[in-house]
Enzyme design. Structure first.
Site, PDB file in Angstrom:
ATOM      1  N   LYS A  31      48.824  60.963 -30.128  1.00 54.93           N
ATOM      2  CA  LYS A  31      48.039  60.752 -31.344  1.00 54.93           C
ATOM      3  C   LYS A  31      47.120  61.937 -31.649  1.00 54.93           C
ATOM      4  CE  LYS A  31      44.343  58.171 -29.076  1.00 54.93           C
ATOM      5  NZ  LYS A  31      43.380  59.276 -29.149  1.00 54.93           N
ATOM      6  N   THR A  32      46.517  62.556 -30.621  1.00 57.05           N
ATOM      7  CA  THR A  32      45.663  63.719 -30.864  1.00 57.05           C
ATOM      8  C   THR A  32      46.488  64.868 -31.429  1.00 57.05           C
ATOM      9  OG1 THR A  32      44.276  63.032 -29.001  1.00 57.05           O
ATOM     10  CG2 THR A  32      43.959  65.263 -29.827  1.00 57.05           C
ATOM     11  N   ASP A 217      40.090  58.773 -35.515  1.00 57.06           N
ATOM     12  CA  ASP A 217      40.794  58.589 -34.247  1.00 57.06           C
ATOM     13  C   ASP A 217      40.274  57.315 -33.570  1.00 57.06           C
ATOM     14  OD1 ASP A 217      42.372  59.063 -32.049  1.00 57.06           O
ATOM     15  OD2 ASP A 217      41.079  60.614 -31.194  1.00 57.06           O
ATOM     16  N   GLU A 218      41.096  56.689 -32.719  1.00 60.64           N
ATOM     17  CA  GLU A 218      40.700  55.491 -31.967  1.00 60.64           C
ATOM     18  C   GLU A 218      40.124  54.419 -32.905  1.00 60.64           C
ATOM     19  OE1 GLU A 218      41.592  55.270 -29.021  1.00 60.64           O
ATOM     20  OE2 GLU A 218      41.415  57.146 -27.925  1.00 60.64           O
ATOM     21  N   GLN A 248      44.836  48.782 -27.171  1.00 54.60           N
ATOM     22  CA  GLN A 248      43.785  49.445 -26.396  1.00 54.60           C
ATOM     23  C   GLN A 248      42.401  49.152 -26.954  1.00 54.60           C
ATOM     24  OE1 GLN A 248      44.735  53.488 -24.708  1.00 54.60           O
ATOM     25  NE2 GLN A 248      46.424  53.398 -26.174  1.00 54.60           N
ATOM     26  N   ARG A 599      46.818  54.739 -17.786  1.00 48.82           N
ATOM     27  CA  ARG A 599      46.120  55.989 -17.429  1.00 48.82           C
ATOM     28  C   ARG A 599      46.995  56.810 -16.478  1.00 48.82           C
ATOM     29  NH1 ARG A 599      44.308  56.528 -21.373  1.00 48.82           N
ATOM     30  NH2 ARG A 599      45.439  54.634 -21.844  1.00 48.82           N
TER      31      ARG A 599
END
Length: 722
Positions: A31-32, A217-218, A248, A599
């Site tokens: 996504k980044t 973002d997020e 998330q 993670r």
């Protein structure tokens, strides 16, 4: 910029413009990367100018990564790009606009310890008994109200208990005191822009014109204020792109609302939706296990993540007796990974649901001489000596800041006690003056002699440096101040290790100001204080240092490690007992478990204890977390582990007799018959026989070239093959 580097879903999301865009980005799906390419695409195609883009995220580290990636893609000056956290973007906006709310632009930003100090003062002034409400409880509740945009007038309507009503009274006084101190807390940074936008449409219009394309973002982590902030900015031009993963969303307890991402389409009906499902981080075993758990949630968008890295190893599940044996199991598995796969300490992360779980783990790591760092412990900028220096700087910038004044008025000691400070506060109320202004005239308070002289000297010192703010840069001012105040000299005179460390930390804060000025030559001391106040634990995490990282699962969000240990997986601990009868909380706990697993890049160990001691109580009979049971057995491997306890009767210094227990790891089988292995000299082979266990384990290996060898595991450095 080469869009061929993107997969089809990523490329389509990047190229979509002139409409609201919602991107569901599964864990590790890039996504980044997509956001960085999208910003670059908008600039290169001339859709908007660089300065007309607003990109918002949640951590400084994420913002810095995005800036670096955009810079690498467009190879141009990006100083005009507005990329930052919600708090930093709002803080900059408020520096220009907060006068509309009756504050001045040099406002202080109070962190949690400042907030608690202020609440304690208010409680004392209101004669609220200490046992009626804990200051931390009050701050948590006030923050919850603010995150939901509930003011004191509305809060009192829902207050049922005496404690609730007391907290609402505190809430009202707390807001009043913040204004008197020309200070904001973190929630105010998000809420005040909305107040300005609602009351001054002209200002909202100004920022709508300034920021013609908004990226977030997020997005699943946004609360009500953050949602309204980006919604209001994008309402006119409708150019908004939000990226997030509903699976998330783990911050509901602090106000985040998963409905913001799930209901995006309701507010931007013309939006186009993209889903990123190619995972570049974890193996397929990890992904399938994580998805098999989170799919038990009802409040989500279905996704089918697929790893580009292949299947990978099975997830290891280890049952232990108690928290001490669990810690031993982590150590042993970690040592095995280092021995067999040549890993380094910074390849590992140990995750836990609550901070209290770290104690047993830390004890075991110290005994084993394995370096570790806890993320979320006392951060550098929260250490007393550092906060003292920052307190001086904050008071110089904002002389209304009574919390900073109280902190440093008698440091280094200058004979101004708490009773003297209280007299000054009483006099300031009597004269209707600011507390700082009464320091220059101690006579009406009957403060004479050395105390009176000290008050006047302190007043003159702060006034002097306040007037030097525009004449010296941040580095010059801080160094001159620390020298004149005598902070370094104070610690230098002390003859103990702790004060030697404090001396070094004061030097380090001065170095950090120097480094800040190197990065921002035209910045002021206010800019430095703002950056420091908005730092998070993750911003101080350094991947270059070789240590095992320990943290809560919440703190691990956004990070990745080759090997992850998830500890404390018992019903009642993870998930928490409060979730067992609350579906909404259970779904968030399940998402938290999903975050923990994803993670990991290569290997996950899940650990639980059947007899854990918790919260200082006796043993807690534990059963394996339901989350482990929700993973199909095909994705897991039960790893046998036990540790022996040797008991010895010893006499203490006081003459009493007690039982001393020493725990020694005795078994943890590295290999089993049939395992494919690789030896640096003999090549690939297969284990045909084994004896013993742990480091003393012996194996018989038949290598592909026909050679047969008996080897001791401890020295053979065999690598297990998939």
């Amino acid at each position: 910029m080469d869009l061929k580097k993107l997969n089809n879903s990523q490329k389509a999301a990047v190229e979509a413009v002139d409409k609201p865009i919602l991107i569901f980005a599964g864990a590790g799906s890039g996504k980044t990367r997509v956001l960085s390419f999208k910003i670059s695409h908008l600039i290169k195609k001339g859709v908007v100018k660089p300065e007309e883009i607003l990109a918002v995220t949640f951590t400084n580290k994420a913002a810095d990564v995005m800036k670096q990636r955009v810079n690498a893609l467009i190879k141009n000056n990006i100083e005009f790009l507005n990329i930052g956290t919600f708090h930093s973007i709002c803080a900059k906006l408020l520096r220009n606009e907060i006068n509309h709310l009756g504050f001045t632009k040099n406002f202080a930003i109070y962190d949690r310890s400042d907030q608690i100090s202020l609440i304690k003062i208010i409680m004392a002034e209101m004669d609220i008994p200490k046992n009626s409400v804990m200051p931390k409880t009050a701050i948590n509740k006030i923050s919850f109200y603010k995150s939901k945009l509930i003011n004191p007038k509305s809060a009192i309507k829902s207050a049922k208990t005496l404690q609730d009503k007391t907290i609402v009274d505190l809430y009202k006084s707390y807001n009043k005191s913040l204004k008197e101190n020309n200070a904001l807390d973190f929630d105010d940074l998000l809420n005040f822009p909305l107040e300005i936008f609602n009351n001054h449409p002209r200002i909202l219009n100004k920022y709508q014109k300034a920021w013609k394309y908004v990226l977030v973002d997020e997005y699943q982590d946004t609360n009500k204020a953050q949602f309204l902030f980006v919604k209001m900015l994008a309402e006119k031009h409708r150019n908004i792109c939000v990226v997030g993963d509903d699976d998330q969303s783990i911050y509901g307890w602090r106000g985040a609302d998963i409905r913001n991402i799930l209901d995006f389409e309701k507010y931007f009906t013309e939006c186009e939706i993209f889903t990123l499902e190619n995972n570049y981080r974890s193996t397929n075993q990890i992904l399938q296990a994580a998805q098999s758990v989170v799919r038990n949630n009802s409040d989500r968008v279905d996704k089918d993540l697929l790893s580009v890295k292949g299947e990978g190893d099975l997830i290891g599940v280890i049952e232990t007796h108690d928290e001490m044996e669990e810690a031993d199991a982590v150590i042993n598995a970690l040592q095995k990974e280092i021995k067999m796969k040549k890993r380094t300490f910074n390849d590992f992360s140990v995750l836990f649901r609550t901070n209290s779980q770290s104690r047993a783990l830390e004890d075991s790591f110290r005994r084993s001489a394995i370096p570790y760092k806890i993320i979320g412990g006392t951060r550098f900028y929260e250490r007393k000596e550092v906060k003292d220096v920052l307190g001086y700087l904050r008071l110089i910038v904002n002389i209304d800041d009574t919390i900073s004044l109280r902190r440093i008025i008698n440091f280094p000691p200058r004979g101004i006690g708490l009773k003297t400070v209280d007299k000054c506060f009483i006099q300031s109320v009597k004269d209707n003056k600011k507390i700082f202004d009464v320091l220059n005239n101690p006579e009406p308070m009957k403060i004479r002699g050395k105390q009176g002289d000290s008050l006047i000297a302190f007043y003159k010192l702060i006034k002097k440096y306040n007037q030097l703010l525009t004449k010296l840069n941040a580095s010059e001012l801080a160094r001159a101040l620390v020298e004149e105040v005598g902070v370094l000299n104070f610690y230098k005179k002390q003859d103990n290790i702790e004060d030697n460390e404090r001396y070094d930390n004061v030097l380090e804060i001065l170095n950090s100001i120097d480094e800040f000025m190197d990065r921002n030559p035209s910045a002021s001391i206010s800019d430095f204080l703002e950056e420091v106040s908005l730092l998070t634990d993750i911003d101080e995490w350094n991947t270059d240092d070789n240590y095992v990282t320990m943290m809560t699962v919440h703190a691990s969000k956004g990070l990745e490690f080759p090997v992850v240990f998830v500890t404390g997986l018992e019903d009642g601990l993870f998930p928490l007992s409060i979730a067992l009868n609350e579906q909404q909380i259970m779904e968030e706990e399940r998402r938290l478990f999903y975050v923990a697993l994803t993670r990991s890049q290569e290997m996950v160990y899940l650990l639980y204890a059947t007899d854990r001691r918790r919260s200082g109580s006796d043993s807690w009979g534990g059963v394996a977390s339901r989350f482990i049971k929700e993973i199909p057995e095909d994705f897991m491997e039960n790893i046998s582990f036990s540790s022996a306890m040797t008991r010895k009767i010893v006499k203490t210094n006081t003459g009493t007799i007690k039982m001393k227990i020493k725990r020694t790891i005795t078994t943890f089988d590295d290999f089993k018959v049939g395992d494919a292995v690789e030896h640096a000299i003999f090549g690939e082979g297969k284990i045909m026989a084994l004896s013993g266990s742990g480091e003393n384990q012996r194996v018989g290996v038949a290598f592909k070239n026909g050679l047969k060898k008996k080897l001791i595991v401890k020295f053979a450095k065999l690598k297990k093959m998939s």
